[in-house]
Design an enzyme around this catalytic site. Structure first.
Site, PDB file in Angstrom:
ATOM      1  N   LYS A   3      35.436  20.900  -3.090  1.00 20.88           N
ATOM      2  CA  LYS A   3      34.043  21.248  -2.779  1.00 20.88           C
ATOM      3  C   LYS A   3      33.132  20.104  -3.205  1.00 20.88           C
ATOM      4  O   LYS A   3      32.903  19.881  -4.388  1.00 20.88           O
ATOM      5  CB  LYS A   3      33.597  22.536  -3.484  1.00 20.88           C
ATOM      6  CG  LYS A   3      32.267  23.023  -2.876  1.00 20.88           C
ATOM      7  CD  LYS A   3      31.424  23.867  -3.788  1.00 20.88           C
ATOM      8  CE  LYS A   3      30.622  23.108  -4.783  1.00 20.88           C
ATOM      9  NZ  LYS A   3      29.524  22.283  -4.231  1.00 20.88           N
ATOM     10  N   SER A  52      27.774  18.962 -14.830  1.00 22.85           N
ATOM     11  CA  SER A  52      27.048  19.217 -16.076  1.00 22.85           C
ATOM     12  C   SER A  52      27.907  19.997 -17.069  1.00 22.85           C
ATOM     13  O   SER A  52      28.782  20.776 -16.681  1.00 22.85           O
ATOM     14  CB  SER A  52      25.776  20.004 -15.769  1.00 22.85           C
ATOM     15  OG  SER A  52      26.097  21.246 -15.198  1.00 22.85           O
ATOM     16  N   GLU A  92      35.185  16.920 -16.582  1.00 23.26           N
ATOM     17  CA  GLU A  92      34.564  15.624 -16.909  1.00 23.26           C
ATOM     18  C   GLU A  92      33.066  15.885 -16.878  1.00 23.26           C
ATOM     19  O   GLU A  92      32.495  16.118 -15.816  1.00 23.26           O
ATOM     20  CB  GLU A  92      35.010  14.580 -15.886  1.00 23.26           C
ATOM     21  CG  GLU A  92      34.865  13.178 -16.409  1.00 23.26           C
ATOM     22  CD  GLU A  92      33.610  12.524 -15.917  1.00 23.26           C
ATOM     23  OE1 GLU A  92      32.590  12.622 -16.641  1.00 23.26           O
ATOM     24  OE2 GLU A  92      33.630  11.942 -14.831  1.00 23.26           O
ATOM     25  N   CYS A 148      27.413   9.613 -15.857  1.00 20.57           N
ATOM     26  CA  CYS A 148      27.711  10.421 -17.035  1.00 20.57           C
ATOM     27  C   CYS A 148      27.901   9.537 -18.257  1.00 20.57           C
ATOM     28  O   CYS A 148      27.692   9.962 -19.376  1.00 20.57           O
ATOM     29  CB  CYS A 148      28.941  11.274 -16.778  1.00 20.57           C
ATOM     30  SG  CYS A 148      30.228  10.379 -15.938  1.00 20.57           S
ATOM     31  N   GLU A 191      21.089  14.819 -22.136  1.00 14.36           N
ATOM     32  CA  GLU A 191      21.395  13.906 -21.040  1.00 14.36           C
ATOM     33  C   GLU A 191      20.228  13.931 -20.047  1.00 14.36           C
ATOM     34  O   GLU A 191      19.896  14.986 -19.511  1.00 14.36           O
ATOM     35  CB  GLU A 191      22.688  14.353 -20.350  1.00 14.36           C
ATOM     36  CG  GLU A 191      23.063  13.476 -19.184  1.00 14.36           C
ATOM     37  CD  GLU A 191      24.441  13.815 -18.627  1.00 14.36           C
ATOM     38  OE1 GLU A 191      24.666  14.967 -18.218  1.00 14.36           O
ATOM     39  OE2 GLU A 191      25.297  12.910 -18.604  1.00 14.36           O
TER      40      GLU A 191
HETATM   41  P1  NAI Z   1      26.004  20.681 -11.590  1.00  9.48           P
HETATM   42  O1  NAI Z   1      26.952  20.650 -12.715  1.00  9.48           O
HETATM   43  O2  NAI Z   1      25.270  21.953 -11.312  1.00  9.48           O
HETATM   44  O3  NAI Z   1      26.745  20.283 -10.228  1.00  9.48           O
HETATM   45  C1  NAI Z   1      27.978  19.592 -10.129  1.00  9.48           C
HETATM   46  C2  NAI Z   1      28.890  20.303  -9.149  1.00  9.48           C
HETATM   47  O4  NAI Z   1      29.133  21.626  -9.618  1.00  9.48           O
HETATM   48  C3  NAI Z   1      28.308  20.478  -7.735  1.00  9.48           C
HETATM   49  O5  NAI Z   1      29.336  20.376  -6.793  1.00  9.48           O
HETATM   50  C4  NAI Z   1      27.784  21.898  -7.770  1.00  9.48           C
HETATM   51  O6  NAI Z   1      27.713  22.487  -6.489  1.00  9.48           O
HETATM   52  C5  NAI Z   1      28.822  22.586  -8.620  1.00  9.48           C
HETATM   53  N1  NAI Z   1      28.371  23.817  -9.281  1.00  9.48           N
HETATM   54  C6  NAI Z   1      27.121  24.130  -9.721  1.00  9.48           C
HETATM   55  N2  NAI Z   1      27.112  25.361 -10.253  1.00  9.48           N
HETATM   56  C7  NAI Z   1      28.374  25.842 -10.173  1.00  9.48           C
HETATM   57  C8  NAI Z   1      28.999  27.054 -10.570  1.00  9.48           C
HETATM   58  N3  NAI Z   1      28.311  28.028 -11.152  1.00  9.48           N
HETATM   59  N4  NAI Z   1      30.316  27.204 -10.337  1.00  9.48           N
HETATM   60  C9  NAI Z   1      31.022  26.223  -9.755  1.00  9.48           C
HETATM   61  N5  NAI Z   1      30.490  25.058  -9.353  1.00  9.48           N
HETATM   62  C10 NAI Z   1      29.179  24.860  -9.566  1.00  9.48           C
HETATM   63  O7  NAI Z   1      24.964  19.505 -11.796  1.00  9.48           O
HETATM   64  P2  NAI Z   1      23.512  19.355 -11.143  1.00  9.48           P
HETATM   65  O8  NAI Z   1      22.786  20.648 -11.213  1.00  9.48           O
HETATM   66  O9  NAI Z   1      23.658  18.707  -9.831  1.00  9.48           O
HETATM   67  O10 NAI Z   1      22.853  18.313 -12.145  1.00  9.48           O
HETATM   68  C11 NAI Z   1      22.320  18.774 -13.382  1.00  9.48           C
HETATM   69  C12 NAI Z   1      22.648  17.836 -14.506  1.00  9.48           C
HETATM   70  O11 NAI Z   1      24.045  17.801 -14.694  1.00  9.48           O
HETATM   71  C13 NAI Z   1      22.256  16.394 -14.298  1.00  9.48           C
HETATM   72  O12 NAI Z   1      20.928  16.152 -14.633  1.00  9.48           O
HETATM   73  C14 NAI Z   1      23.200  15.712 -15.237  1.00  9.48           C
HETATM   74  O13 NAI Z   1      22.691  15.750 -16.536  1.00  9.48           O
HETATM   75  C15 NAI Z   1      24.455  16.546 -15.168  1.00  9.48           C
HETATM   76  N6  NAI Z   1      25.451  15.958 -14.243  1.00  9.48           N
HETATM   77  C16 NAI Z   1      26.504  15.276 -14.778  1.00  9.48           C
HETATM   78  C17 NAI Z   1      27.409  14.660 -13.949  1.00  9.48           C
HETATM   79  C18 NAI Z   1      28.558  13.892 -14.479  1.00  9.48           C
HETATM   80  O14 NAI Z   1      29.033  12.986 -13.822  1.00  9.48           O
HETATM   81  N7  NAI Z   1      29.106  14.241 -15.627  1.00  9.48           N
HETATM   82  C19 NAI Z   1      27.266  14.680 -12.491  1.00  9.48           C
HETATM   83  C20 NAI Z   1      26.164  15.488 -12.031  1.00  9.48           C
HETATM   84  C21 NAI Z   1      25.294  16.077 -12.898  1.00  9.48           C
END
Ligand code: NAI
Ligand code: MG
Length: 501
Positions: free
Chosen positions: A199, A253, A274, A308, A405
């Site tokens: 996904k 996140s 990760e 990240c 972050e």
């Molecule tokens: P997120 O963690 O919500 O999204 C990442 C992935 O998880 C996306 O594919 C999203 O559709 C999916 N996702 C979201 N909620 C989910 C759930 N309940 N169950 C399963 N999958 C789910 O991150 P978001 O909202 O895009 O960004 C928020 C913050 O997260 C950013 O400001 C940053 O601090 C952090 N982040 C960290 C990343 C990393 O590489 N470690 C990458 C993206 C965001």
């Protein structure tokens, strides 16, 4: 290869792909969402709709998981010879390389990053990753193990281990490196014989969907790679909770990482995570100033700080603090902020309005608590999701901008004098993903490298990635490692076989 890199795809090839209504890849077929719904993906440089994409949800995830299960059970992937699997992955890498320019453009349009960066970093790294794991397909080995068995005196045994695929793997990836994150996840899963439901992030589904076409072109059997675009709370949550999924791999996140873990509890699926970071980047007074300043700037500003592992807490030894801050601010001032499609752009927009608001919220919070922006400090322009590269000083350890972050081009610069205190401060975070050290003193460098609680430590460099180098986090930065041979553990089960002789 050099010629392939130079050939630009005809403009209409890209616009034709983008303007299509994109569908879901299940069992080798491109299908609409069961609900018939679609969602928009935006061009973050303008805020305009770029494309419409089928909105996968629970039912689509269920169909995709069943397809992956059938593909796994029939052995149409896991029972190929390792060499055949390796060659298929290598073929995929070749196709990706042939289409490098198209992927770079798609990534730049969908995510906002500069085309010139996607062209030399995101796509080539993804190509290399697939090649690295193509090589591993023929090297997934067990051991023969001499055993003693105290209660079976005189008996002889032949004991060995097998490494087998875990089965059906669900993979949920973010938007900061959309293609590369797909590669990090798919490469090891496929090399070890698993089948996958991927996904992509709702903000950036396009390169994963185009990659799906290349998997078909490379001849992957139906159902081995299924790609379901959709939202996290719906499609993502359904995948994490699905009882037919044996393992879930997530990047995103820390907050959602914890939800994944809860969702995985239902059938105790294996989990690898990760997650976020708040990485310290430490500059000692003995450095080559120019190198360290350039390194500190790129540690935070690369990919607009949406990494990240971004070096977001810059610790500088007192005697050179002002010089380093000034130097990093000068770098920030020279960064050309603009549309990623423009060849002159060094830094594009953040990925979404949500991220723009989040990052600006952190800036406001820091400044209201007494931090000072030496450079930047807010939004850039009034169209698109641009933020000015920012250096904050006068922060304290308790401030949100130091603890949380930010995931934007914002660094907090903090002076230090006592190396022992520095270690405590640098480790004073719930995260433990990465760290940087700048010094010419090798003892100091390696001593500190061993004291920092982080999965990656860069010495006199930053953001160096390689398919062979494991990456992942201590503490709340995650579980398990990506890349290198370490990741193979995440995608295999070990079977001990014991024979009485
Ligand atoms: P997120 O963690 O919500 O999204 C990442 C992935 O998880 C996306 O594919 C999203 O559709 C999916 N996702 C979201 N909620 C989910 C759930 N309940 N169950 C399963 N999958 C789910 O991150 P978001 O909202 O895009 O960004 C928020 C913050 O997260 C950013 O400001 C940053 O601090 C952090 N982040 C960290 C990343 C990393 O590489 N470690 C990458 C993206 C965001
Ligand atoms: Mg989210």
């Amino acid at each position: 290869m050099a010629t392939a890199l130079k050939i630009a795809p005809p403009e209409d090839k890209i616009s034709n792909f983008v303007s299509r209504t994109h569908r879901i890849l299940i069992n080798g077929k491109w299908v609409e969402a069961a609900s018939g719904k679609t969602f928009a993906t935006y061009n973050p440089a303008t805020g305009e709709v770029l494309a419409r994409v089928a909105e996968g949800d629970r039912e689509d995830i269920d169909r995709a998981v069943k397809a992956a299960r059938a593909a796994f059970e029939t052995g149409r992937w896991s029972q190929l010879t390792p060499s055949e699997r390796g060659r298929a992955i290598w073929k995929l890498a070749d196709l990706l390389e042939e289409n490098l320019e198209e992927f770079a453009e798609l990534e730049s349009l969908d995510n906002g990053k500069p085309l010139k960066v996607a062209r030399v970093a995101d796509v080539p790294l993804a190509v290399d990753l697939f090649r690295y794991f193509a090589g591993w397909a023929t090297k997934i080995e067990g051991n023969t193990i001499p055993i003693s068995v105290p209660y079976a005196a005189g008996a002889k045994f032949l004991a060995y281990t097998l490494r087998e695929p875990v089965g059906v793997v669900g993979q949920i990836i973010p938007w900061n490196f959309p293609l590369l994150m797909a590669a990090w996840k798919l490469g090891p899963a496929l090399a070890t014989g698993n089948t996958v439901v991927l996904k992509p992030a709702e903000q950036t589904p396009l390169t994963a969907l185009r990659l799906g076409e290349l998997f078909q072109e490379a001849g992957f059997p139906d159902g081995v790679v299924n790609i379901v675009p959709g939202y996290g709370e719906t499609a993502g949550a359904a995948l994490a909770a699905h009882p037919g999924v044996d393992k879930i791999a997530f990047t995103g996140s820390t907050e959602v990482g914890k939800l994944i873990l809860q969702a995985a509890a239902g059938n105790l699926k294996k989990v690898s995570l990760e997650l976020g970071g708040k990485s310290p980047n430490v500059v000692f007074a003995d450095v080559d100033l120019e190198d360290a300043i350039a390194g500190a700037a790129s540690a935070i500003f690369f990919n607009h700080g949406q990494c990240c592992c971004a070096g977001s807490r810059l610790y500088v030894e007192n005697s050179i603090f002002d010089k380093v801050v000034e130097g990093v601010a000068e770098h920030a001032n020279k960064i050309n902020v603009g549309s990623g499609q423009d060849e002159a752009t060094d830094m594009g927009p953040l990925v979404s309005a949500e991220q723009l608001n989040r990052v600006c919220g952190y800036l406001e919070s820091g400044i209201s608590e007494g931090a000072k922006a030496v450079v930047g400090g807010g939004r850039h322009g009034d169209k698109g999701y641009f933020v000015k590269p920012t250096v904050l000083v006068n922060t304290t350890e308790k401030m949100k901008v130091v603890q949380e972050e930010i995931f934007g081009p914002v660094v907090t610069a903090i002076p230090f004098s006592d190396p022992a205190e520095l270690v405590t401060q640098a480790n004073d975070t719930v995260y433990g993903l990465a760290a940087g050290i700048w010094t010419r003193d090798i003892q100091k460098a390696h001593r500190l490298a061993s004291q920092l609680r982080a999965g990656t430590v860069w010495i006199n460099c930053y953001n160096i990635f390689d398919a062979a180098l494991p990456f992942g986090g201590y503490k709340q930065s995650g579980w398990g490692r990506e890349m290198g041979h370490e990741v193979l553990e995440q995608y295999t089960e070990v079977k001990a076989v014991c024979t009485a002789l």
